[in-house]
Structure formats: structure tokens, C-alpha cells
Design a protein around this motif. Structure first.
Motif, short mmCIF file in Angstrom:
data_model
loop_
_atom_site.label_atom_id
_atom_site.label_comp_id
_atom_site.label_asym_id
_atom_site.label_seq_id
_atom_site.Cartn_x
_atom_site.Cartn_y
_atom_site.Cartn_z
N GLY A 139 36.16 19.74 44.68
CA GLY A 139 35.75 19.37 46.03
C GLY A 139 34.54 20.14 46.48
O GLY A 139 33.73 20.64 45.69
N ALA A 140 34.43 20.30 47.77
CA ALA A 140 33.20 20.83 48.36
C ALA A 140 32.94 22.26 47.93
O ALA A 140 31.83 22.62 47.54
N ARG A 141 33.96 23.13 47.97
CA ARG A 141 33.72 24.55 47.71
C ARG A 141 33.29 24.77 46.26
O ARG A 141 32.38 25.55 45.98
N GLU A 142 33.93 24.05 45.32
CA GLU A 142 33.57 24.24 43.91
C GLU A 142 32.16 23.71 43.63
O GLU A 142 31.42 24.30 42.85
N HIS A 143 31.81 22.57 44.25
CA HIS A 143 30.47 22.04 44.02
C HIS A 143 29.41 22.97 44.62
O HIS A 143 28.32 23.13 44.09
N GLU A 144 29.75 23.57 45.74
CA GLU A 144 28.81 24.53 46.35
C GLU A 144 28.59 25.71 45.42
O GLU A 144 27.45 26.14 45.19
N GLU A 145 29.67 26.23 44.82
CA GLU A 145 29.52 27.34 43.90
C GLU A 145 28.78 26.92 42.64
O GLU A 145 27.98 27.68 42.09
N VAL A 310 24.25 15.71 52.99
CA VAL A 310 25.32 15.78 52.00
C VAL A 310 24.75 15.75 50.59
O VAL A 310 25.23 16.45 49.69
N PHE A 311 23.70 14.95 50.38
CA PHE A 311 23.10 14.83 49.05
C PHE A 311 22.43 16.13 48.62
O PHE A 311 22.53 16.56 47.47
N VAL A 312 21.73 16.77 49.57
CA VAL A 312 21.02 18.01 49.24
C VAL A 312 22.02 19.09 48.85
O VAL A 312 21.80 19.86 47.91
N GLY A 313 23.12 19.17 49.55
CA GLY A 313 24.11 20.17 49.17
C GLY A 313 25.21 20.27 50.20
O GLY A 313 24.94 20.37 51.40
N VAL A 314 26.45 20.22 49.71
CA VAL A 314 27.57 20.29 50.65
C VAL A 314 27.75 21.70 51.20
O VAL A 314 28.55 21.89 52.12
N ARG A 315 27.02 22.67 50.66
CA ARG A 315 27.17 24.02 51.20
C ARG A 315 26.74 24.09 52.66
O ARG A 315 27.27 24.89 53.43
N TYR A 316 25.79 23.22 53.04
CA TYR A 316 25.38 23.20 54.45
C TYR A 316 26.50 22.68 55.33
O TYR A 316 26.72 23.17 56.44
N VAL A 317 27.20 21.67 54.85
CA VAL A 317 28.33 21.13 55.62
C VAL A 317 29.40 22.20 55.78
O VAL A 317 29.95 22.40 56.87
N ASN A 318 29.70 22.92 54.70
CA ASN A 318 30.75 23.93 54.77
C ASN A 318 30.35 25.12 55.65
O ASN A 318 31.19 25.70 56.33
N GLY A 559 29.87 16.93 63.12
CA GLY A 559 30.54 17.63 62.03
C GLY A 559 31.63 16.79 61.39
O GLY A 559 31.78 16.79 60.15
N ALA A 560 32.38 16.05 62.21
CA ALA A 560 33.42 15.19 61.65
C ALA A 560 32.81 14.09 60.80
O ALA A 560 33.35 13.72 59.75
N GLY A 561 31.66 13.55 61.23
CA GLY A 561 30.98 12.55 60.42
C GLY A 561 30.52 13.10 59.08
O GLY A 561 30.66 12.44 58.04
N LEU A 562 30.00 14.32 59.10
CA LEU A 562 29.58 14.95 57.84
C LEU A 562 30.78 15.20 56.93
O LEU A 562 30.69 15.01 55.70
N GLN A 563 31.90 15.63 57.50
CA GLN A 563 33.08 15.87 56.69
C GLN A 563 33.57 14.57 56.05
O GLN A 563 33.97 14.54 54.88
N SER A 564 33.53 13.47 56.79
CA SER A 564 33.95 12.18 56.23
C SER A 564 33.02 11.74 55.13
O SER A 564 33.46 11.23 54.08
N LEU A 565 31.72 11.91 55.33
CA LEU A 565 30.75 11.53 54.29
C LEU A 565 30.84 12.46 53.08
O LEU A 565 30.38 12.09 51.99
#
Length: 1127
Positions: A139-145, A310-318, A559-565
Motif C-alpha cells: 500500500g501507500a507506506r511501502e510504496h513511499e519507502e 498521486v502519480f508523483v508520489g503517495v508520500r505527499y498524500v501520507n 484529503g478524503a478525495g486524495l485518499q480515495s484516489l
């Protein structure tokens, strides 16, 4: 010799057999070590090449023996490579019988099991690997790492560290609280009233609470890897339900992203920057349409921006997730603070009323008809709006405006005002109706609609409000989706999820009461805050400023929209990687770090469809359907597993019950149809189509799901019911046991026999395909499995739905007897045996083929089973070769239960035989009345509801012809000659014995050959050593053999054989004369003789009976009636 201790590091766990793709991912756990000590160094022994994969993994001795570490070479007692006992050795073997005393490859205490260590590892090894296993979600955390790790550098494995509060509780809060709370809850309370709004919120919260209980039971029944809810449903209900509901949940999450974006745009254009609108309309009635266009333009732009983030990096969302959650919490606290403050100091938001009608304050300067200015009474903007833009006091004005006064009331009376008594009951409006305050006085005149009135933008109802509100309670799966990040997922998921639902339920229910107790009813029903100067209605109650709610809700919806995407593409990727839906495979791949690029693009495209709808109130019911369907199947999965009591159902969460799951499932179904029955039907149709697609086209997966367990329970129940008694004649249908023959390469010799079975069954009833292999089961097990797979592939190609059974026996006849006796289970047993005719039995010097055939006929008759023997089966049509016309001829000679009538009717149900006509022939003797027989037969077929032509063939008594006599004599002479040849041809027997010895390791024969008793005698009398004495003895036997051949010329045929041959010849003449052009001929098969000495003659009779016919089906009934004239 000195003792040596080795530290052996296993290689990748992928090399270990027995861990399939569905096993936990243990490949990265290479840090576990296996220790074993040796008092003696490992001696150089001869190793067999049959090393197991597991022994290679656990004991890589060669590397350490050839390349000793510095520590080893420095030790005085370890000579490293110089020690002759530690020479290079390619592998360490478990099954080593040559090691010296004192060697311990694993443990002396496990010597009994050392030969099984390759497939059954030690418990300590297994536990060592399982202890280091973590189910990190992709998920998001592993892809960020993964993005932050430089290329070529291995990412260290981190142990899960999140607790209940941070790992489950807060993510659930963030996902549950959303746009509906800030934009629509006040409107729901004002429209439905406090009581009905409270009921709506309570029903929705009960639905999610019951679903959370079921989800907690499933989530704590083992590890939940990537995919979250999809994984739980698919592994509990099977790939078909999992794929269907998983895609529905994906669509719901995608439409949720569209809803959040639309909510953010509504806040932006309505309350933050109204001047940013691109489209405007002078006509007030067309202003909503212009606003929808603004929503589409800005929504599409926001969507593109979020997709890029989201495409550039989910680390920004997190990184911003905590900020978004803080905005939500601050906004909710501001509401409570404002409600408390309103009890002693209500905020000043006045509402202008004309009579009891609410007026908009957008273009309203003064809430009055006239005003005093320099002691002069002048008109106001309100006067101009109702008096045709005239500022004269005597102008002609609207009738309602003329008869009613303008007043101002407090929009937020406060908690102590008692306004809740007015807001208890609902006030549903039609589209275009004016918002009115029922308790205020108003003149009884209608007046005209005016742009200054606040109007209802949509027609409201209880069901509509349920559909709009339900998305605000979704998001309960956030904890299960993060199970890989938790220290103790089995404990954290139930506690965190249920606490989050209790918290959000309290907030929603308390806000319903607070809104009804603090805010004026007309303001609550004012969706966009027109009556309070365009402010967000919930913002007017908040403290210290409405902007706290406006800014907080804007960022929280973003933020909720970003989480859904972020979550929706990963859910789609998890479904695609399971490979159960072929057309989704492309979405299983992405960037190098695993980012689901293609899934993100598809998600953006679907979300754009929701944005083009442009109305938050229309998008919300759509995603409600998809979420409700997902929750429905979560409850179904829990209830099913609980009721089936499967052995693997051992959840750590104990506070569940099947009744609660069924209640949750019922509430989900009710809410689906309450909120929007047509959306519910559409969602179910979509899920049903996906289900059928996966069932027919998807990859077959075996996940030990509950549907399979349900099928087993249903099958057991049905089998027990079938055991209560034999089937009634009306329910009788051929349940086939098809006996196939395999060649030496495990290929089916006559696949058309299976084709014919599929045409006869048309997919109904039971079909068992059996075959016999000659040999020892212990030696032929792998070949039996290969033969079974071959037959199953053929069954799939011929679309035969049934079962396959391979029997390994010492003799074919014994194997066939075992199949006929033991195939089937309970009431689901075969009642008909289908086999092929032994072709070229006359030319074969080996009598086993036709003796096996006759033995099968006798066994079938003894078991009271029907028998179908297809002759010339290679000429039978394939499924893709339908006959455009032709006849199916039935020769009904004796009655044996009606099989001859039923079989052509069943064949005509298949497309190959559908256009053929049925003709039924029966034979009349001299004493029979053929005309009456024909009438009776036609009446019988009429009552049987079978359409067929009827013909009675008369067979007069006639003398036995010379041809018949000669044919019988030739038959008996041939039998006698073969018998003499078997007794005299010693050399031929010797060669046959050599061939048999050469093939004794594995001989694959099947239906049509068997070891006969005669071949056993061959072994006794064949001499492998040829001496002079034996040669002279054999020469002395030759004259005796010649005398036997001379007797053949003087023999006379047996009279019973002559009679039987006469019948066969006469019937054959009649049948060939009438049915030589028929596509298929069915006729009664006479039974075998009671005396086994006449078996060969019996084969000859059948051969004569069917000569000159292209396709023949010999039918022998089982002794019971299979067709009836009664309904």
C-alpha cells in the motif's frame, strides 16, 4: 576428531516445495538460521543425486567447506578446507545411508523421519520462518519507502509498529467523517426533522456496526494481506463473489473520490470564492444549470491535479493525512463549541421573512419594504423585486407581498430557545417549493414565484435522504486495509474499528440533536445558506468563526478525495494480480516501485464520469449502492462461515453471532432498496454480470472459501435425501459411467465415445468417466494422475460436466468390476454403463479383448445397470457436426424398461441430432396382428409424448438357409482352430512371453484387454531354455496336432448355434433393408450365454446382427422401467 559447529544460512524460501503461491510470502525472511552440530566432521561419502530441495536449502555445506570464514581458519581445531572430512561436497543429503556413526545431519531423535524431511520440514524450521513473517500490505507506506530507496540497495524489513490508536482508530475516523457531515447533515435534519433524521443516522450506524462485527471476525481469522475488504470477501466467498464485490467496492471508492471532489468544489464556489464561477445566468431558473457547468469544469481540473499528486508520489498524500484529519477534528470541535456558546450568547445571523416565507439575502440590502431616509419614506430593493422594479409607493406589487409583512427572525436561536420542538417533525418539499416557517402567520394568498424566495432545489423524501447520508458512515474498512502495519492486527482491528464507529455515531447523533435544538428550521432546510447571507449553514453555528468550518471542511474533503484516489487503484491492482478476471490483467502492473499507474488512469476516468454528473446529491446514492453491496457480502461471509462451522473458522474476535450478521445483511438490503431501488437493481446486475463472467472466463482458484463449504453441505444434504429411496420412474435419467481406453501414451483411443456421452446428457445428470490401468498402484500412481488429467482436459474440450475416476488393478476385468461397483456416492450413482465395441476382435489372436467385453456385460447385468455399446464409434458425429436431416431408427425387439424409447428423445435435445426424425420398428411374428400392433404402438407413443414414425416389420417362418448353416459352421471351425492353435503353438507363446516380460514394468491397457487365465498357463508351460530333449518331445506332439486339424473338416455345427445364427442373419437382413441410410440405429442387445464356453459364438452373433450398419448403439436395459405415460 574435534567438534565443528556450522552456521548454515538457507537460500530463498521459494525453492522449498509445498509453499504455493497462496502461502505467505516468506521469501524475504532469509535471516533465519539453522544450527546443527557434529562431533565428527562430515566424511566424504558417495552421495546419490536424488537430493531434495529442502536439504539444499537447510544444509549448504559445500560452500562453507570450500570457502571457510576467517574465524574458522583461525580456530586451531578447525582445519577448514585442509580437513579431509570437509572436502567439497555438492549437497548435503538427508537420505544418506553411508554416513559414519556420530554424524548428525539434523537430529538423531528424528531419524525415523529423515526420509521425509524434504517434503515435511522440522517444526522448528517452520516456526522459525513463520515467526519472522509479516504481511506488509502493498500500500501507500511501502510504496513511499520504495521510492526513497536508492537503486540497487536492498530495503531493510521493518517490523510493524503501529498500535490501535494510530493504526486503526484515527484512519477510520478520517475515512468516516467526510463531506456529508458539513454540507448535508443540517439539510437532512431540517427536511426530515430531528426524529426521522435521528432514525436515518441510527439505521446507517447500526448497519456499519453490525458489518464491523462481522468484519472483525473475518479479519481476526488469520492474516489479511493487500486488498483489505476484497481479500476478506474473496477468500471467504470464493473468487466469483470476491471479484464481483471487489469491483463493486472499487467502483464505490472511485465514485467516493468524485463525491469528495464535488464537495470541495461546492465549498469553493459557494462559500470561499463565489466570484470564481465561469458560467452565469441572468435567469434565476437557469442559475442551477450554470452552477452545474462550473462544477464540471472545476471538478475536472481538481481531479487532474489530484491524479498528478498521486502519480508523483503517495508520500505527499501520507504526509498531509495528519493535517487533513486535524482539520476534521478542529471543525467538529468548533461545532460543539458553537452549540455550547449559543446557549448563552447566540451568534447574530438574522433571517428575513415575508409572511412565513424565507427570503434570500444575496441581493437584499435591507430586510424591509420601505425605509425612512431624511424623513422621507423610500422603497428598498425588496420592494423593487416584488413590484416590477418600480420604486413608487403606489406601484402594483405581488399579491402575497402586498398582504404580508416583512420580519426578521434569529437564524441561530440557541440551545436554550426550545426551537427543537418545531424541528422534531419533517417538512418534505417538492422541487421549486418555497421554504416556509409553519408557526408564523401568513395571509391566505398564493402570489407568484420570485427570485428572492429560497426554493427547494430537489424533491425530497425519506428514501432520498437515506441514500444521500449513507456515504458519511462508510470508511470502516480502513483498519483492515492497514493490517500489515499493526503490531497486533488480531487485537487492534476489532477494537479500533468498533471504537471509531461508536465515536462517529455519537458525533452524528449528537449533531442531529444539536442542529435541531440550535438552528431555525428554515435555515436547516436552506441547503446552500441563501437565507444567512450565503454562509455555510453549519458554519453559522460554529465558534469562533464560520471560516473554521469552511476552511476545515474544504481541506478535509480534498484529503478524503486524495485518499480515495490512492486506495482505489491499489484495490483494482490487488484484484488484477489475483488473475481471476482476464481483461483486468493489464491493471496489475505499474511503475518499477509497484505504483498502479494504469489502474490510476482508469480510476481517474471513472471518477470523471461522476464529476460530469456534477450533483453531490445524485452521486451519493450511487456509491451508497456499491458500499452497501460490499457490506452485505461481508455479513454474508461471516454468517456462512459461522453456520458451516468450518474447521479453519477460528476468529480471535469472539463477540459475533450469525444472527447479528444476518441482521446486518438484512439492513444492507433494505437500505439499498429504500435509498434507490433502481440503483440497487443496477448494482446487482453489474455484480451478477461480473460473477458470471468470472465463472465462465476467469481463472479457477481454490481458496477454501465458504461457498465451497456451502456446496459441500448442500451436497451432503441432497445425498442423504437421495438415500431415502430409489428414484421414481418420472425422475429417471441415464447417469452414465463411461468406460474409456487409453493407449501407451496415456491418450484416449476413442474420444468420440465421450462426445456421444455429452450429446446424450446435454449437461444434465451425472457423468463419471472411468478407465483402468494395469499395474501396481504404488508404482503407477503418477501415471494414474497423468491419465486423469488427460481425461479431464478431454472432458473440458467436449464440455462434459462430470467426474473422472482412474483405477489401477492387476487385471482390466477386475478394474472394470471395481469401477462398476464403487463409482458414485450414495444416491448419486451411475445407472448406465457406456462402452465401445472391441474392434477387430476376430483378427486378434489374443482372446482377452472380447473376454473382457463379455465380462463387463455380465457384471453390468448382475448389477442391474443399463448398458450402451456403441459400435463404429469413430463414425459418430462431433459436437460441431450437426446433421441437417436424417433418421434415428429404433428396433424394438424385446421390452426391457423403455430405454429404446427414451434414448432417441434425449439425443434430439442436442443440436447434433435435433433435426433427425425418430422411427420405431418392431417385429411381428406370423401369429401377431401387425395392423393392431401398429395402432397400439402409435397410441403408446402418443401417451409417452414422443413424436415418432411407427412401422411393424413382419418376419415369417422360413427354413434355415444354407448361408446360415455355412456361417455357423465357419464360426465353430474358427473357434476350434484357435483353441488348437493355443495348445500347439509353443514358439508363438514363447515370443508372447518375451514381449510380456519386456513390458511388465508398465502396461497400460484398458477396456478391451485383460490378463486371462489362459495367459497364466502360458507362463507355466513356456520353457525359456530350449534343449534337445524338449525339441524331440515337441516334434512328437506335431502329428497329434495335425489329427486335430483333420477333425475340423468333419465336424457338424451345434443346432442351438444354428438357430441363433438364423435369427441374427434374418434380423440383420431386415434392419439393413430398412435402416441402411439411418444416421443411428438403436436395437436391443441380447444377453450373454449362461455357459461361458459359448462366449466367442456370442460375439459372432452380435457381429452378424450389426453387419452393414454405419452407426449402431446396442442397448441393454437394467431391468427397471425408465419411462412412463403418467404425469
Amino acid at each position: 576428531m574435534a567438534s565443528v559447529r556450522f552456521m548454515v544460512t538457507p537460500t530463498k524460501i521459494d525453492d522449498i516445495p509445498g509453499l504455493s503461491d497462496t502461502s505467505p510470502d516468506l521469501s524475504s525472511r532469509s535471516s533465519s538460521r539453522v544450527r546443527f552440530s557434529s562431533r565428527e566432521s562430515v566424511p566424504e561419502t558417495s552421495r546419490s543425486e536424488g537430493v531434495s530441495d529442502f536439504s539444499r536449502v537447510t544444509t549448504s555445506l559445500a560452500t562453507e567447506a570450500a570457502e571457510p570464514t576467517p574465524e574458522k581458519t583461525a580456530h586451531p581445531h578447525t582445519n577448514g578446507a585442509e580437513d579431509p572430512g570437509l572436502k567439497k561436497d555438492p549437497h548435503a543429503y538427508l537420505n544418506n545411508t553411508n554416513y559414519e556413526d556420530g554424524d548428525e545431519f539434523f537430529d538423531k531423535n528424528l531419524a525415523l523421519f529423515e526420509e521425509e524431511m524434504d517434503t515435511r520440514p522440522k517444526v522448528s524450521s517452520l516456526l522459525n520462518r513463520m515467526a519472522n513473517y509479516t504481511n506488509l500490505m502493498q500500500g501507500a507506506r511501502e510504496h513511499e519507502e520504495a521510492e526513497n530507496v536508492p537503486p540497487g540497495k536492498k530495503k531493510p524489513t521493518k517490523s510493524p509498529r503501529m498500535g490501535t490508536f494510530m493504526g486503526v482508530y484515527l484512519p477510520c475516523l478520517q475515512n468516516i467523517f467526510g463531506v456529508i457531515l458539513f454540507l448535508r447533515l443540517t439539510w437532512v435534519v431540517g427536511t426530515a426533522g430531528v426524529l426521522q433524521a435521528f432514525a436515518i443516522v441510527l439505521i446507517c450506524c447500526c448497519c456499519t456496526m453490525l458489518t464491523a462485527i462481522s468484519m472483525s471476525a473475518i479479519a481476526t481469522n488469520g492474516v489479511v494481506p493487500a486488498g483489505g475488504s476484497y481479500f476478506m470477501i474473496s477468500r471467504a466467498l470464493g473468487p466469483e463473489f470476491g471479484g464481483a464485490v471487489g469491483l463493486c467496492f472499487y467502483l464505490g471508492t472511485t465514485f467516493a473520490a468524485a463525491m469528495y471532489i464535488l464537495g470541495a468544489i461546492e465549498i469553493f464556489l459557494m462559500y470561499i470564492a463565489p466570484e470564481a464561477a465561469i458560467f452565469h445566468s441572468e435567469d434565476p431558473l437557469k442559475e442551477p444549470a450554470a452552477m452545474l457547468n462550473n462544477m464540471r469544469v472545476y471538478g475536472s481540473a481538481f481531479l487532474i491535479l489530484m491524479v498528478l499528486v498521486v502519480f508523483v508520489g503517495v508520500r505527499y498524500v501520507n504526509k498531509f493525512a495528519s493535517l487533513f484529519l486535524a482539520c476534521v477534528i478542529v471543525s467538529i470541535l468548533a461545532i460543539y463549541a458553537g452549540a455550547i456558546k449559543s446557549s448563552f450568547a447566540p451568534p447574530s445571523f438574522t433571517v428575513c421573512m415575508l409572511g412565513n416565507r424565507t427570503l434570500s439575502k444575496h441581493n437584499l440590502g435591507v430586510c424591509a419594504k420601505t425605509q425612512e431616509r431624511d424623513n422621507v419614506t423610500t422603497t428598498t430593493g425588496l420592494w423593487a423585486a416584488f413590484c416590477n422594479s418600480s420604486d413608487r409607493l403606489n406601484a402594483s406589487c405581488d399579491e402575497y407581498f402586498h398582504h404580508n409583512n416583512v420580519t426578521e427572525i434569529q437564524g441561530i436561536p440557541g440551545l436554550a430557545s426550545g426551537i427543537i420542538t418545531e424541528n422534531l417533525w419533517g417538512n418534505y418539499l417538492m422541487k421549486g417549493e418555497i421554504l416556509e416557517k409553519p408557526s408564523m402567520h401568513s395571509a391566505d394568498v398564493v402570489g407568484a414565484l420570485n427570485q428572492q424566495y429560497v426554493l427547494a432545489d430537489i424533491t425530497t423524501s425519506f428514501t432520498l435522504l437515506v441514500g444521500i447520508f449513507f456515504p458519511s458512515v462508510t470508511g470502516i474498512m480502513a483498519g483492515s486495509n492497514r493490517s500489515g502495519d499493526l503490531k497486533d492486527a488480531q487485537k487492534s482491528i476489532p477494537i479500533g474499528t468498533i471504537l471509531a464507529i461508536l465515536t462517529t455515531s455519537f458525533v452524528y447523533l449528537s449533531n442531529v440533536v444539536l442542529f435541531g435544538a440550535c438552528v431555525e428550521g428554515v435555515v436547516l432546510r436552506d441547503k446552500f445558506g441563501d437565507a444567512v447571507q450565503g454562509n455555510l449553514v453549519v458554519g453559522t453555528l460554529s465558534w469562533p468563526s464560520p471560516w473554521v468550518i469552511v476552511i476545515g471542511s474544504f481541506f478535509s474533503t480534498c484529503g478524503a478525495g486524495l485518499q480515495s484516489l490512492t486506495g482505489a487503484p491499489r484495490l483494482l491492482q490487488a484484484i488484477a494480480k489475483d488473475n481471476i478476471i482476464p481483461f483486468l490483467r493489464v491493471f496489475g502492473s505499474g511503475k518499477a516501485n509497484g505504483e498502479p499507474t494504469w489502474a490510476l488512469l482508469l480510476t481517474a476516468g471513472i471518477a470523471e464520469l461522476g464529476i460530469l454528473i456534477a450533483s453531490l446529491d445524485m452521486v451519493a446514492p450511487i456509491l451508497s449502492m456499491f458500499f452497501l453491496m460490499c457490506y452485505l457480502f461481508v455479513n454474508l461471509a461471516c454468517a456462512l462461515q459461522t453456520l458451516l462451522r468450518t474447521p479453519n473458522w477460528r476468529p480471535r474476535f469472539r463477540y459475533y453471532h450469525w444472527a447479528l450478521s444476518f441482521m446486518g445483511m438484512s439492513i444492507c438490503v433494505a437500505l439499498m432498496f429504500i435509498s434507490s431501488w433502481y440503483y440497487a437493481i443496477i448494482a446487482m446486475v453489474i455484480a451478477g454480470m461480473i460473477y458470471k463472467y468470472i465463472e465462465f472466463q476467469g481463472a479457477e482458484k481454490e481458496w477454501g472459501d465458504g461457498i465451497r463449504g456451502l456446496s459441500l453441505s448442500a451436497a451432503r444434504f441432497a445425498l442423504l435425501r437421495l438415500e431415502e429411496g430409489p428414484p421414481h420412474t418420472k425422475n429417471w435419467r441415464p447417469q452414465l459411467l463411461v468406460l474409456l481406453k487409453l493407449d501407451e501414451d496415456l491418450h484416449v483411443k476413442h474420444p468420440r465415445l465421450l462426445t456421444f456421452a455429452s450429446q446424450l446428457k446435454a449437461g444434465k445428470g451425472l457423468t463419471i468417466v472411468g478407465s483402468v490401468m494395469v499395474g501396481n498402484f504404488l508404482e503407477c500412481y503418477s501415471e494414474a494422475l497423468a491419465a486423469e488429467q488427460t481425461i479431464k482436459h478431454l472432458m473440458e474440450s467436449e464440455r462434459v460436466k462430470g467426474f473422472c475416476q482412474i483405477v489401477v488393478a492387476a487385471k482390466v476385468r477386475e478394474g472394470i468390476s471395481h469401477l462398476i461397483q464403487s463409482c458414485g456416492l450414495g444416491g448419486m450413482k451411475h445407472n448406465t454403463v457406456v462402452m465401445g465395441w472391441p474392434n477387430a476382435w476376430r483378427q486378434s489372436e489374443d482372446a482377452r479383448a472380447w473376454k473382457t467385453f463379455i465380462g463387463t456385460v455380465r457384471v453390468t447385468t448382475a448389477a442391474h445397470l443399463a448398458l450402451l455399446v456403441s459400435k463404429n464409434v469413430t463414425f459418430f458425429p462431433a459436437n460441431a457436426e450437426p446433421f441437417p436431416e436424417g433418421n434415428i431408427d429404433v428396433w424394438w425387439i424385446v421390452h426391457d424398461g423403455g430405454m429404446l424409447m427414451l434414448l432417441p428423445f434425449l439425443l434430439k435435445q442436442h443440436k447434433v441430432w435435433r433435426k433427425c426424425n425418430i422411427r420405431i420398428f418392431t417385429v411381428a411374428q406370423l401369429e401377431d396382428n401387425s395392423i393392431q400392433m401398429k395402432k397400439d404402438l402409435a397410441t403408446f407413443l402418443y401417451h409417452l409424448r414422443i413424436e415418432a414414425e411407427v412401422e411393424v416389420v413382419e418376419m415369417h417362418d422360413s427354413d434355415i438357409s444354407a448361408y446360415t448353416y455355412e456361417r455357423t459352421l465357419m464360426m465353430e471351425q474358427r473357434s476350434q482352430m484357435l483353441r488348437q492353435m493355443r495348445l500347439s503353438k509353443t514358439e508363438r507363446d514363447r515370443e508372447a512371453q518375451l514381449v510380456k516380460d519386456r513390458n511388465s514394468m508398465l502396461r497400460l491397457t484398458s477396456i478391451g484387454s485383460d490378463d486371462d487365465e489362459e495367459t497364466e498357463t502360458y507362463q507355466e508351460k513356456v520353457h525359456m531354455t530350449w534343449t534337445k530333449d524338449k525339441y524331440m518331445a515337441s516334434r512328437g506332439q506335431k502329428p497329434k496336432a495335425l489329427e486335430g486339424f483333420q477333425d475340423l473338416l468333419n465336424m457338424r455345427p451345434d443346432q442351438s448355434n444354428v438357430r441363433r445364427m438364423h435369427t441374427a442373419v434374418k434380423l440383420n437382413e431386415v434392419i439393413v433393408n430398412k435402416s441402411h441410410e439411418a444416421k443411428l440405429v438403436l436395437l436391443n442387445m441380447p444377453g450373454p450365454p449362461r455357459n461361458p464356453d459359448g462366449d466367442e459364438n456370442y460375439m459372432e452373433f452380435l457381429e452378424v446382427l450389426t453387419e452393414g450398419l454405419e452407426r449402431v448403439l446396442l442397448v441393454r436395459g437394467g431391468g427397471s422401467e425408465v419411462i412412463t405415460i403418467y404425469s
